[in-house]
Scaffold this motif. Sequence first.
Motif, PDB file in Angstrom:
ATOM      1  N   THR A 191       0.810  -1.218   0.000  1.00  0.00           N
ATOM      2  CA  THR A 191       0.000   0.000   0.000  1.00  0.00           C
ATOM      3  C   THR A 191       0.845   1.271   0.000  1.00  0.00           C
ATOM      4  O   THR A 191       0.312   2.368   0.049  1.00  0.00           O
ATOM      5  N   LYS A 192       2.152   1.129  -0.043  1.00  0.00           N
ATOM      6  CA  LYS A 192       3.023   2.314  -0.084  1.00  0.00           C
ATOM      7  C   LYS A 192       2.734   3.112  -1.357  1.00  0.00           C
ATOM      8  O   LYS A 192       2.266   2.542  -2.344  1.00  0.00           O
ATOM      9  N   PRO A 193       3.021   4.406  -1.348  1.00  0.00           N
ATOM     10  CA  PRO A 193       2.839   5.178  -2.587  1.00  0.00           C
ATOM     11  C   PRO A 193       3.655   4.562  -3.730  1.00  0.00           C
ATOM     12  O   PRO A 193       4.801   4.160  -3.536  1.00  0.00           O
ATOM     13  N   TYR A 194       3.035   4.481  -4.888  1.00  0.00           N
ATOM     14  CA  TYR A 194       3.668   3.941  -6.109  1.00  0.00           C
ATOM     15  C   TYR A 194       4.059   2.468  -5.981  1.00  0.00           C
ATOM     16  O   TYR A 194       4.987   1.998  -6.644  1.00  0.00           O
ATOM     17  N   SER A 195       3.347   1.719  -5.138  1.00  0.00           N
ATOM     18  CA  SER A 195       3.643   0.294  -4.938  1.00  0.00           C
ATOM     19  C   SER A 195       3.329  -0.559  -6.152  1.00  0.00           C
ATOM     20  O   SER A 195       3.921  -1.605  -6.341  1.00  0.00           O
ATOM     21  N   GLY A 196       2.345  -0.147  -6.945  1.00  0.00           N
ATOM     22  CA  GLY A 196       1.923  -0.948  -8.095  1.00  0.00           C
ATOM     23  C   GLY A 196       2.929  -0.893  -9.224  1.00  0.00           C
ATOM     24  O   GLY A 196       3.813  -0.042  -9.261  1.00  0.00           O
ATOM     25  N   THR A 197       2.789  -1.845 -10.161  1.00  0.00           N
ATOM     26  CA  THR A 197       3.700  -1.904 -11.306  1.00  0.00           C
ATOM     27  C   THR A 197       2.930  -2.039 -12.605  1.00  0.00           C
ATOM     28  O   THR A 197       1.848  -2.622 -12.650  1.00  0.00           O
ATOM     29  N   ASP A 198       3.518  -1.483 -13.662  1.00  0.00           N
ATOM     30  CA  ASP A 198       3.014  -1.669 -15.025  1.00  0.00           C
ATOM     31  C   ASP A 198       3.853  -2.695 -15.778  1.00  0.00           C
ATOM     32  O   ASP A 198       3.586  -2.999 -16.936  1.00  0.00           O
ATOM     33  N   ALA A 199       4.885  -3.212 -15.134  1.00  0.00           N
ATOM     34  CA  ALA A 199       5.792  -4.166 -15.780  1.00  0.00           C
ATOM     35  C   ALA A 199       5.125  -5.533 -15.940  1.00  0.00           C
ATOM     36  O   ALA A 199       4.104  -5.826 -15.319  1.00  0.00           O
ATOM     37  N   ASN A 200       5.705  -6.368 -16.776  1.00  0.00           N
ATOM     38  CA  ASN A 200       5.273  -7.761 -16.921  1.00  0.00           C
ATOM     39  C   ASN A 200       5.891  -8.559 -15.776  1.00  0.00           C
ATOM     40  O   ASN A 200       7.102  -8.520 -15.562  1.00  0.00           O
ATOM     41  N   VAL A 201       5.043  -9.277 -15.037  1.00  0.00           N
ATOM     42  CA  VAL A 201       5.472 -10.004 -13.834  1.00  0.00           C
ATOM     43  C   VAL A 201       5.493 -11.501 -14.124  1.00  0.00           C
ATOM     44  O   VAL A 201       4.592 -12.027 -14.782  1.00  0.00           O
ATOM     45  N   TYR A 202       6.518 -12.187 -13.607  1.00  0.00           N
ATOM     46  CA  TYR A 202       6.720 -13.620 -13.837  1.00  0.00           C
ATOM     47  C   TYR A 202       6.966 -14.339 -12.520  1.00  0.00           C
ATOM     48  O   TYR A 202       7.463 -13.753 -11.562  1.00  0.00           O
ATOM     49  N   ILE A 203       6.635 -15.640 -12.523  1.00  0.00           N
ATOM     50  CA  ILE A 203       6.863 -16.486 -11.349  1.00  0.00           C
ATOM     51  C   ILE A 203       7.505 -17.792 -11.792  1.00  0.00           C
ATOM     52  O   ILE A 203       7.226 -18.295 -12.891  1.00  0.00           O
ATOM     53  N   VAL A 204       8.385 -18.319 -10.940  1.00  0.00           N
ATOM     54  CA  VAL A 204       8.966 -19.651 -11.108  1.00  0.00           C
ATOM     55  C   VAL A 204       8.779 -20.371  -9.774  1.00  0.00           C
ATOM     56  O   VAL A 204       9.158 -19.839  -8.724  1.00  0.00           O
ATOM     57  N   LEU A 205       8.185 -21.559  -9.804  1.00  0.00           N
ATOM     58  CA  LEU A 205       7.996 -22.356  -8.592  1.00  0.00           C
ATOM     59  C   LEU A 205       9.215 -23.234  -8.373  1.00  0.00           C
ATOM     60  O   LEU A 205       9.818 -23.717  -9.335  1.00  0.00           O
ATOM     61  N   ARG A 206       9.557 -23.479  -7.104  1.00  0.00           N
ATOM     62  CA  ARG A 206      10.696 -24.324  -6.765  1.00  0.00           C
ATOM     63  C   ARG A 206      10.269 -25.409  -5.786  1.00  0.00           C
ATOM     64  O   ARG A 206       9.456 -25.188  -4.905  1.00  0.00           O
ATOM     65  N   SER A 207      10.892 -26.572  -5.978  1.00  0.00           N
ATOM     66  CA  SER A 207      10.733 -27.677  -5.032  1.00  0.00           C
ATOM     67  C   SER A 207      12.099 -28.331  -4.925  1.00  0.00           C
ATOM     68  O   SER A 207      12.505 -29.086  -5.805  1.00  0.00           O
ATOM     69  N   GLY A 208      12.808 -27.988  -3.862  1.00  0.00           N
ATOM     70  CA  GLY A 208      14.184 -28.482  -3.744  1.00  0.00           C
ATOM     71  C   GLY A 208      15.025 -27.936  -4.889  1.00  0.00           C
ATOM     72  O   GLY A 208      15.076 -26.739  -5.120  1.00  0.00           O
ATOM     73  N   ARG A 209      15.642 -28.844  -5.659  1.00  0.00           N
ATOM     74  CA  ARG A 209      16.482 -28.440  -6.790  1.00  0.00           C
ATOM     75  C   ARG A 209      15.687 -28.295  -8.081  1.00  0.00           C
ATOM     76  O   ARG A 209      16.226 -27.858  -9.095  1.00  0.00           O
ATOM     77  N   HIS A 210      14.410 -28.653  -8.066  1.00  0.00           N
ATOM     78  CA  HIS A 210      13.587 -28.630  -9.277  1.00  0.00           C
ATOM     79  C   HIS A 210      12.846 -27.304  -9.403  1.00  0.00           C
ATOM     80  O   HIS A 210      12.451 -26.710  -8.401  1.00  0.00           O
ATOM     81  N   THR A 211      12.669 -26.855 -10.640  1.00  0.00           N
ATOM     82  CA  THR A 211      11.945 -25.617 -10.895  1.00  0.00           C
ATOM     83  C   THR A 211      10.916 -25.822 -11.993  1.00  0.00           C
ATOM     84  O   THR A 211      11.065 -26.690 -12.853  1.00  0.00           O
TER      85      THR A 211
END
Length: 152
Positions: free
Chosen positions: A39-59
């Motif tokens: 909720t801080k000022p300017y907290s939001g982004t217009d960029a493209n956001v990505y996620i990578v899940l991890r489980s131990g050494r596997h992604t």
Amino acid sequence: MKLFSLALILAVCCFLTNCAPPKKKYQSIIYKVVAVTGTKPYSGTDANVYIVLRSGRHTSNRVQLDNKYNDDFEAGHLDTFYIRATKFATITGVRMEHDNSGNSPGWFLNKIVISDKSMMRAYEFSCYQWLARDAADGETAKELPLTRVIQL
């Protein structure tokens, strides 16, 4: 004995022709991902956001979080996404990142919550940091360790 001979012949042929055994295919499932923007000022982004899940050494593969026609990742918002990714017995970490694009690319991420209905669990990953070139450490990617597991 015939089975052993056939296996030996196959192994020798593979060795001589430089072929590798077939790679294990991983099953994929649909995960629910909730991103909580600060909720801080300017907290939001217009960029493209990505996620990578991890489980131990596997992604998992890198997956873009985007709800078409929605203005995702606005300050103070919870955004929900459904992604297809590798099925893991447990998720031990995530990598969150953005491409620093758009007019306001900096992002203050509070946390990520990933629900896996097949395992009846949700995984929470706290961040409470900026992913921004012009703030804090200047990084647009963060590795987030598991904060807690919630039984559904």
